[in-house]
Structure formats: C-alpha cells, structure tokens
Write a protein that holds these residues in place. Structure first.
Motif, PDB file in Angstrom:
ATOM      1  N   GLU A  76      -5.724   9.154  -2.559  1.00 38.99           N
ATOM      2  CA  GLU A  76      -5.569   9.091  -1.104  1.00 38.99           C
ATOM      3  C   GLU A  76      -6.806   8.537  -0.396  1.00 38.99           C
ATOM      4  O   GLU A  76      -6.691   7.733   0.533  1.00 38.99           O
ATOM      5  N   ARG A  77      -7.993   8.945  -0.822  1.00 45.36           N
ATOM      6  CA  ARG A  77      -9.215   8.448  -0.164  1.00 45.36           C
ATOM      7  C   ARG A  77      -9.375   6.940  -0.331  1.00 45.36           C
ATOM      8  O   ARG A  77      -9.822   6.253   0.579  1.00 45.36           O
ATOM      9  N   ARG A 107       0.551   4.391  -2.596  1.00 46.78           N
ATOM     10  CA  ARG A 107       0.331   5.778  -2.139  1.00 46.78           C
ATOM     11  C   ARG A 107       1.352   6.715  -2.778  1.00 46.78           C
ATOM     12  O   ARG A 107       1.020   7.825  -3.184  1.00 46.78           O
ATOM     13  N   GLU A 108       2.594   6.271  -2.843  1.00 51.88           N
ATOM     14  CA  GLU A 108       3.652   7.103  -3.426  1.00 51.88           C
ATOM     15  C   GLU A 108       3.450   7.286  -4.927  1.00 51.88           C
ATOM     16  O   GLU A 108       3.670   8.373  -5.455  1.00 51.88           O
ATOM     17  N   TRP A 150      -6.800   4.768  -0.725  1.00 46.58           N
ATOM     18  CA  TRP A 150      -5.767   4.151   0.129  1.00 46.58           C
ATOM     19  C   TRP A 150      -6.181   4.196   1.602  1.00 46.58           C
ATOM     20  O   TRP A 150      -5.976   3.235   2.338  1.00 46.58           O
ATOM     21  N   ASP A 151      -6.781   5.307   2.024  1.00 43.94           N
ATOM     22  CA  ASP A 151      -7.240   5.423   3.412  1.00 43.94           C
ATOM     23  C   ASP A 151      -8.336   4.394   3.711  1.00 43.94           C
ATOM     24  O   ASP A 151      -8.353   3.786   4.787  1.00 43.94           O
ATOM     25  N   PRO A 179      -0.687   9.417  -5.448  1.00 44.05           N
ATOM     26  CA  PRO A 179      -1.153  10.161  -4.271  1.00 44.05           C
ATOM     27  C   PRO A 179      -2.557  10.746  -4.440  1.00 44.05           C
ATOM     28  O   PRO A 179      -3.246  10.992  -3.443  1.00 44.05           O
ATOM     29  N   GLU A 180      -2.994  10.934  -5.667  1.00 43.12           N
ATOM     30  CA  GLU A 180      -4.321  11.494  -5.908  1.00 43.12           C
ATOM     31  C   GLU A 180      -5.450  10.538  -5.491  1.00 43.12           C
ATOM     32  O   GLU A 180      -6.592  10.945  -5.375  1.00 43.12           O
ATOM     33  N   LEU A 207       0.816  -1.211   0.000  1.00 48.55           N
ATOM     34  CA  LEU A 207       0.000   0.000   0.000  1.00 48.55           C
ATOM     35  C   LEU A 207       0.853   1.266   0.000  1.00 48.55           C
ATOM     36  O   LEU A 207       0.516   2.247  -0.664  1.00 48.55           O
ATOM     37  N   VAL A 208       1.955   1.252   0.699  1.00 48.13           N
ATOM     38  CA  VAL A 208       2.843   2.426   0.757  1.00 48.13           C
ATOM     39  C   VAL A 208       3.349   2.778  -0.636  1.00 48.13           C
ATOM     40  O   VAL A 208       3.350   3.942  -1.038  1.00 48.13           O
ATOM     41  N   GLN A 209       3.762   1.780  -1.388  1.00 44.56           N
ATOM     42  CA  GLN A 209       4.247   2.026  -2.752  1.00 44.56           C
ATOM     43  C   GLN A 209       3.153   2.615  -3.638  1.00 44.56           C
ATOM     44  O   GLN A 209       3.416   3.520  -4.435  1.00 44.56           O
ATOM     45  N   ARG A 226      -6.723   0.980   4.062  1.00 41.30           N
ATOM     46  CA  ARG A 226      -6.041   0.869   5.359  1.00 41.30           C
ATOM     47  C   ARG A 226      -7.051   0.635   6.480  1.00 41.30           C
ATOM     48  O   ARG A 226      -6.862  -0.217   7.348  1.00 41.30           O
TER      49      ARG A 226
END
Length: 103
Positions: A67-68, A60-61, A70-71, A64-65, A56-58, A74
């Motif tokens: 974000e919602r 997100r990087e 990815w959140d 990044p647009e 998930l970190v990769q 998580r």
C-alpha cells in the motif's frame, strides 16, 4: 537510495522506491500502468510489457501489502500532472473550476 520518484530514460517511464520496493510505471491516457515491481533482488515480483501492463488499481488489489508503494506512485502521478504546488492534502487540485467535483 534513489529519489522517491524520478523520470526514467525511456520515454514516459517513472521509478518510485518505498521500503526497499522499486516500481517502474508510466502514464498512459491519464492513468498509471505498472511495468515492473521488484524488492531489490535480481528477479522482479512482477514484470509486464507495455501492452499487458495492469493499472494501479489492479496492482493494489493483487498486492495490498504494498500500500505505501501504491500511495507513493499515486502521489507522484498527481505531482507529474499538476505540479507540486497544485495538489492539496486531500488530493484535489487547485486548478479545478468546481472544487466540489474534485473530491
């Protein structure tokens, strides 16, 4: 509209949809591995094999647009591990023996 997060018939697969974006992911050794992300079209934005799936970190990087999305993934991950009652707003778990280490 699909449930925000649901278990997929394939073992360990989950699906999360936010703002028209659909992500398939799985839990892998206490981490999140992204299998695919698509925007509702037939062609995925990204798609990976289980062996090459980024965490998930990769993602997100790289995107990044989203974000919602990815959140939401998580949040679903922590809910899967600890259950809905055990997750606090700050993300810590009520099962932690020493809450100062859970932040």
């Amino acid at each position: 509209m699909r449930e925000p997060d649901s278990a997929h018939p394939r073992m360990g697969m989950h699906r999360t949809e936010v703002d028209g974006w659909l992500a398939e992911w799985r839990i892998d050794r206490c981490g999140i591995r992204m299998i695919s992300v698509c925007d509702g079209s037939d062609e995925p934005l990204v798609s990976f094999t289980a062996a090459s799936a980024p965490d998930l970190v990769q993602m997100r990087e790289q995107f990044p647009e989203l974000e919602r999305l990815w959140d939401a993934i998580r949040h679903a991950y922590w809910r899967e591990l600890f259950g809905p009652r055990d997750i606090r707003v700050d993300g810590s778990s009520s099962r932690c023996a020493d809450p100062s280490h859970c932040r």
